[in-house]
Scaffold this active site. Structure first.
Site, mmCIF file in Angstrom:
data_model
loop_
_atom_site.group_PDB
_atom_site.id
_atom_site.type_symbol
_atom_site.label_atom_id
_atom_site.label_comp_id
_atom_site.label_asym_id
_atom_site.label_seq_id
_atom_site.Cartn_x
_atom_site.Cartn_y
_atom_site.Cartn_z
ATOM 1 N N CYS A 108 -5.186 4.714 0.435
ATOM 2 C CA CYS A 108 -4.992 5.847 -0.476
ATOM 3 C C CYS A 108 -6.243 6.139 -1.287
ATOM 4 C CB CYS A 108 -3.803 5.584 -1.398
ATOM 5 S SG CYS A 108 -3.919 4.059 -2.367
ATOM 6 N N HIS A 278 -1.937 3.272 -6.944
ATOM 7 C CA HIS A 278 -1.954 4.280 -5.875
ATOM 8 C C HIS A 278 -2.866 5.430 -6.265
ATOM 9 C CE1 HIS A 278 -0.635 6.430 -2.394
ATOM 10 N NE2 HIS A 278 0.042 7.354 -3.060
ATOM 11 N N ASN A 298 0.135 13.815 -2.365
ATOM 12 C CA ASN A 298 0.208 12.439 -1.895
ATOM 13 C C ASN A 298 -0.368 12.364 -0.476
ATOM 14 O OD1 ASN A 298 0.797 9.722 -1.915
ATOM 15 N ND2 ASN A 298 2.991 9.961 -2.240
#
EC number: 3.4.22.1
Length: 339
Positions: A108, A278, A298
């Site tokens: 990520c 994240h 995302n």
């Protein structure tokens, strides 16, 4: 270590109630519990038959890592609107609306970076250069300054690497777009999908300084560089000003297990344990039913959340969302000779 990095707002939410479900965080019990609260968002089933250990590995950002220099504030010079969506502001830049998939890898930190870099290259060339910066190149070739590849990394290292070494182009898995497309396949961590099942986090692919067969430009000639990279203060107005002037930014926050069930609305932590750090891409802001939010992309494919996007509480550094903002400006002079 995680607990020392979790903002007070999240800790209070975590400990304030004693009747929260103790069942599996992806269970109907948890989803029903959240939806019965008088909260600002709706939960639903995003993941099915997936180990929690796998989901923790998706959260591959090391919070509180190395810092980039903080840029000088300029929000006082800008009249900021109540709401802003970079997809609408720069509609000639298609990457802003794109949702990628990091697959079975804690990458990520790389995706949040290359997505925002791609957006900014387009924005700062007035739409003349539309490129998907390669997550593969960053993930596999950055090395220790970025962390440990699929086992987690530092957003700041990613932006520093862009300015020092540059990054080639590369689209999503099996796209054959650009020099180095992503080589880790998307897997089926969602409901009723057609992709192969997720079987756990894989190894980081090897660094390959050669474009895929059939791509006409060499690896060296395909590099896209940043002119400068920096951090942005945790001031709500400064983050808004940065997005408004220069384009989407990379941010990072502490993920709790209730976030995995997000479907719509403005996310505020209600229940569940810490999953990890994240990284994501913040592309705008607004107000929904009186609640201020950040608009965020995302990297868990379009069948997670709200077509791959989510909203999270703005202005309270909720779960640290405002404390790890990094960005940069592309080296645009490398493009002008092409026009």
């Amino acid at each position: 270590m995680w607990w020392s990095l979790i903002p007070l707002s999240c800790l209070l939410a975590l400990t304030s109630a004693h009747d929260k479900p103790s069942s599996h965080p992806l269970s109907d019990d948890m989803i029903n519990y959240i939806n019965k609260q008088n909260t600002t968002w709706q939960a639903g089933r995003n993941f099915y038959n997936v180990d929690i250990s796998y989901l923790k590995k998706l959260c591959g950002t090391v919070l509180g890592g190395p810092n980039l220099p903080e840029r000088v504030g300029f929000s006082e010079d800008i009249n900021l609107p109540e709401s802003f969506d970079a997809r609408e502001q720069w509609s000639n830049c298609p990457t802003i609306a794109q949702i990628r998939d990091q697959g079975s890898c804690g990458s990520c930190w790389a995706f949040g970076a290359v997505e925002a870099m791609s957006d900014r290259i387009c924005i700062h060339t007035n739409g003349r250069v539309n490129v998907e910066v390669s997550a593969e190149d960053l993930l596999t070739c950055c090395g220790i300054q970025c962390g440990d590849g699929c086992n987690g990394g530092y957003p700041s290292g990613a932006w520093n690497f862009w300015t020092r070494k540059g990054l080639v182009s590369g689209g999503v898995y099996n796209s054959h777009i650009g020099c180095l497309p992503y080589t880790i396949p998307p897997c089926e961590h969602h409901v009723n999908g057609s992709r192969p099942p997720c079987t756990g986090e894989g190894d980081t692919p090897k660094c390959n300084k050669m474009c895929e067969a059939g791509y006409s430009t060499s690896y060296k000639e395909d590099k896209h560089y940043g002119y400068t990279s920096y951090s942005v203060s945790d001031s709500e107005k400064e983050i808004m000003a940065e997005i408004y002037k220069n384009g989407p930014v990379e941010g990072a926050f502490t993920v709790f297990s209730d976030f995995l069930t997000y479907k719509s609305g403005v996310y505020k932590h209600e229940a569940g344990d810490v999953m990890g750090g994240h990284a994501i891409r913040i592309l705008g802001w607004g107000i929904e039913n009186g609640v201020p939010y950040w608009l965020v992309a995302n990297s868990w494919n379009v069948d997670w959340g709200d077509n791959g996007f989510f909203k999270i509480l703005r202005g309270e550094n909720h779960c640290g969302i405002e404390s790890e903002i990094v960005a940069g400006i592309p080296r645009t002079q490398q493009y002008w000779g092409r026009f």
